[in-house]
Design an enzyme around this catalytic site. Sequence first.
Site, PDB file in Angstrom:
ATOM      1  N   LYS A 214       3.780  -6.926   3.777  1.00  0.00           N
ATOM      2  CA  LYS A 214       3.526  -5.514   3.493  1.00  0.00           C
ATOM      3  C   LYS A 214       3.133  -4.846   4.800  1.00  0.00           C
ATOM      4  CE  LYS A 214       0.285  -3.408   3.495  1.00  0.00           C
ATOM      5  NZ  LYS A 214      -0.879  -2.741   4.199  1.00  0.00           N
TER       6      LYS A 214
ATOM      7  N   THR B 176       0.871  -1.188   0.000  1.00  0.00           N
ATOM      8  CA  THR B 176       0.000   0.000   0.000  1.00  0.00           C
ATOM      9  C   THR B 176       0.901   1.228   0.000  1.00  0.00           C
ATOM     10  OG1 THR B 176      -0.220  -0.204   2.404  1.00  0.00           O
ATOM     11  CG2 THR B 176      -2.010  -1.086   1.061  1.00  0.00           C
TER      12      THR B 176
ATOM     13  N   ASN C 269      -0.243  10.316   5.669  1.00  0.00           N
ATOM     14  CA  ASN C 269      -1.497   9.963   6.326  1.00  0.00           C
ATOM     15  C   ASN C 269      -2.558  11.040   6.252  1.00  0.00           C
ATOM     16  OD1 ASN C 269      -1.295   7.212   7.306  1.00  0.00           O
ATOM     17  ND2 ASN C 269       0.563   7.992   8.260  1.00  0.00           N
TER      18      ASN C 269
ATOM     19  N   THR D  49       0.344  -4.261  12.243  1.00  0.00           N
ATOM     20  CA  THR D  49      -0.653  -4.139  11.202  1.00  0.00           C
ATOM     21  C   THR D  49      -0.053  -4.395   9.852  1.00  0.00           C
ATOM     22  OG1 THR D  49      -1.748  -2.501  12.477  1.00  0.00           O
ATOM     23  CG2 THR D  49      -2.361  -2.648  10.187  1.00  0.00           C
TER      24      THR D  49
ATOM     25  N   THR E 170      -7.746  10.663   0.057  1.00  0.00           N
ATOM     26  CA  THR E 170      -8.256  11.589  -0.959  1.00  0.00           C
ATOM     27  C   THR E 170      -7.286  11.775  -2.117  1.00  0.00           C
ATOM     28  OG1 THR E 170      -7.496  13.278   0.565  1.00  0.00           O
ATOM     29  CG2 THR E 170      -9.850  12.838   0.481  1.00  0.00           C
TER      30      THR E 170
END
Lengths: 404, 404
Positions: free
Chosen positions: A176, A150, A399, A187, A404
């Site tokens: 990842k 990501t 972040n 995470t 967006t």
Amino acid sequence: MKKINGGVSAAKGFKANGVHCGIRKNKDKLDLALITCDVRCAAASVYTKNKVKGAPLTVTKQNLSDGMAQAIICNSGNANTCNADGIEKATAMCDLVQAHTKINSGDVIVASTGVIGEPLNMQPIRDGMKSLVDGLSYDGSSFAAQAIMTTDRVQKEIAYSFELDGKECRIGGIAKGSGMINPNMATLLCFMTTDVDISSEMLNVALGKVVKDTLNMVCIDGDTSTNDMLSIMSSGLAGNGKITQKGSQFNTFCKCLQKALTYLAKEIAKDGEGATKLLECKVVKAKNTKCAKSIASSVVSSSLVKAAMFASDANWGRILCAIGYTQEQFDVSKIDVDLKSAAGTVRVCENGAGVKFDEEIATKVLSQSEVCILVDCNDGNSKATAWGCDLTYDYVRINADYRT
Amino acid sequence: MKKINGGVSAAKGFKANGVHCGIRKNKDKLDLALITCDVRCAAASVYTKNKVKGAPLTVTKQNLSDGMAQAIICNSGNANTCNADGIEKATAMCDLVQAHTKINSGDVIVASTGVIGEPLNMQPIRDGMKSLVDGLSYDGSSFAAQAIMTTDRVQKEIAYSFELDGKECRIGGIAKGSGMINPNMATLLCFMTTDVDISSEMLNVALGKVVKDTLNMVCIDGDTSTNDMLSIMSSGLAGNGKITQKGSQFNTFCKCLQKALTYLAKEIAKDGEGATKLLECKVVKAKNTKCAKSIASSVVSSSLVKAAMFASDANWGRILCAIGYTQEQFDVSKIDVDLKSAAGTVRVCENGAGVKFDEEIATKVLSQSEVCILVDCNDGNSKATAWGCDLTYDYVRINADYRT
């Protein structure tokens, strides 16, 4: 034990691939990964402890209830989490694997990573399946590694070869994760494969044992994601005597798994969102392991320590402060702190109080790309290591921009 | 209850002042504060839970063991923490107050805030005492408020008047703190004064009761400082019947203390290092208060939520993620989330899943300087509120630069 090429497809029987199917707008970014095995595998998984769990995890748990799997499918760009139709779509992804590979959909591990709470568009996945499956190969690991990224800046893969019963065995994987990284299963997604013959029960035991000191000791920003998952599949094709209980064979396997996961843990920490350096906190001579882990995690998690490391500022008071607010009981006045890197070692704190040190040397030590904060508790024999990174402008930029 | 001017010197009998004595290099920055009372006061304090405790806290605890105090001295620029001679110097600060004011050094509350682990230079303090004491006045609150600031951008003071037994009473205070702010006594200094006649025992009870819902619910960066302290002194000069037990008089006092500390808590959150907006998380209909507090704190503490708020990005998945990784047990599928501000309200999540909303309106709502995240657990009758701020480039800049 030898580091080898091949990542998640290094072990015998495993193929991998990754394609751009269109979940993500950027056409250069692969967004759909598939890993398959020529045979059914013993398999095990550990999952996020977040109460908000991604739908793919629920489906994977169900599919792994018999301890067997044969494929992993994973998309990036959308987490398929907090959507009313999440389970349905995660199941549909398994069905697509079956339709294109003949692998039973109940033998598929499914994962998604990306934005939470936006419905997953299945059309690109359906459209991409053919080229994804057509491109599967025994050296396709790096495509899969890229497809699960990501905000990661670098792909993360590792493989080792080692011997069991005179047979060459392999273990490898891809991972990842660079934001939303925190203890309790950092995470991230991590997919491991091995050709060691081992029962799914012992695979589970190995995973639970090793994850605690590796991926669970990575902290980037204190946020534990909804989609964390570490899965491992073993094809058993190495030909060793099947591992079905604890013993030296099992220990060798765990040692190699630990080595591979430690490598990936450090890679993840180093690639923390916006990071310019890898932070390692080694705690030694602690009263017990819980205390050592708690201190190590607290130091690499502190925003103030992380910001000071970004500036290569030997602001050790913040380190002591982070040590102090752990929940464990220990004597602060026994603690020594050293800052270490390839450029040298500087003692900054002794018996819980500051000592004079050369600021220039300290800055040199902290300017390296890998920095270790060594905390000596002088209070026992336990130790622990945690990994993190510095806190930078880019963490905020990434972040603030992400969705967006 | 009426908001009035006067801050920490609003209550009868209290004088305050602040000077630049030279601990800090910037001559425009006041760095030494003094608050005195014309009479001995009942007094109470709460302290950081960090195991690394600033030396001034140890001395203050000792001095407050009889429940009485008459002065507060506080410097900024150096925390006098993790130094071998910390206790000695904190004691010397109390002695300096006695030498210049005749107030017994055992009746002095002493505090320091700033860099940890650098020896405190006493010379500027000695040199500054005369002008500090000479300038004490019944309207000197704002000088004291300025002198205790570190990276704070605005001074923080508040005062209220109210009635007890037909007598006009006052309560007021000053606070500092914008980094190292976290639950368990937000990392800050807060000095309160009142002229209400109340026993030190009941003052202690009031403080313990009120701090839990006010200063302890502020989170800027998850770091709990070594020097946190909230102290209160009551002169008893208002002339009310002395409060020595629970009852309506005590409740009125607590209500006013709560109002004042809530105001300061929000001021501190709003002025979080680098912050561009105040974040409030209100949790309602939770199973119990512990659960409500845990969720509220988790949301305002999440780096990812904070970064999204900086970008006015309605990335509600991160809110749900932060709710999910609290330790409490609750049903995620019952949770509704609204984003609220002066510009309106937008529902982003219902029954734990996303709902369609107008992104443009959401951006407008989040672009305000005060934003509320309303979490409805639909699971009981308890509620809690936590305050924080967004995570910005400036947070990193400030904390990378702080010491050097």
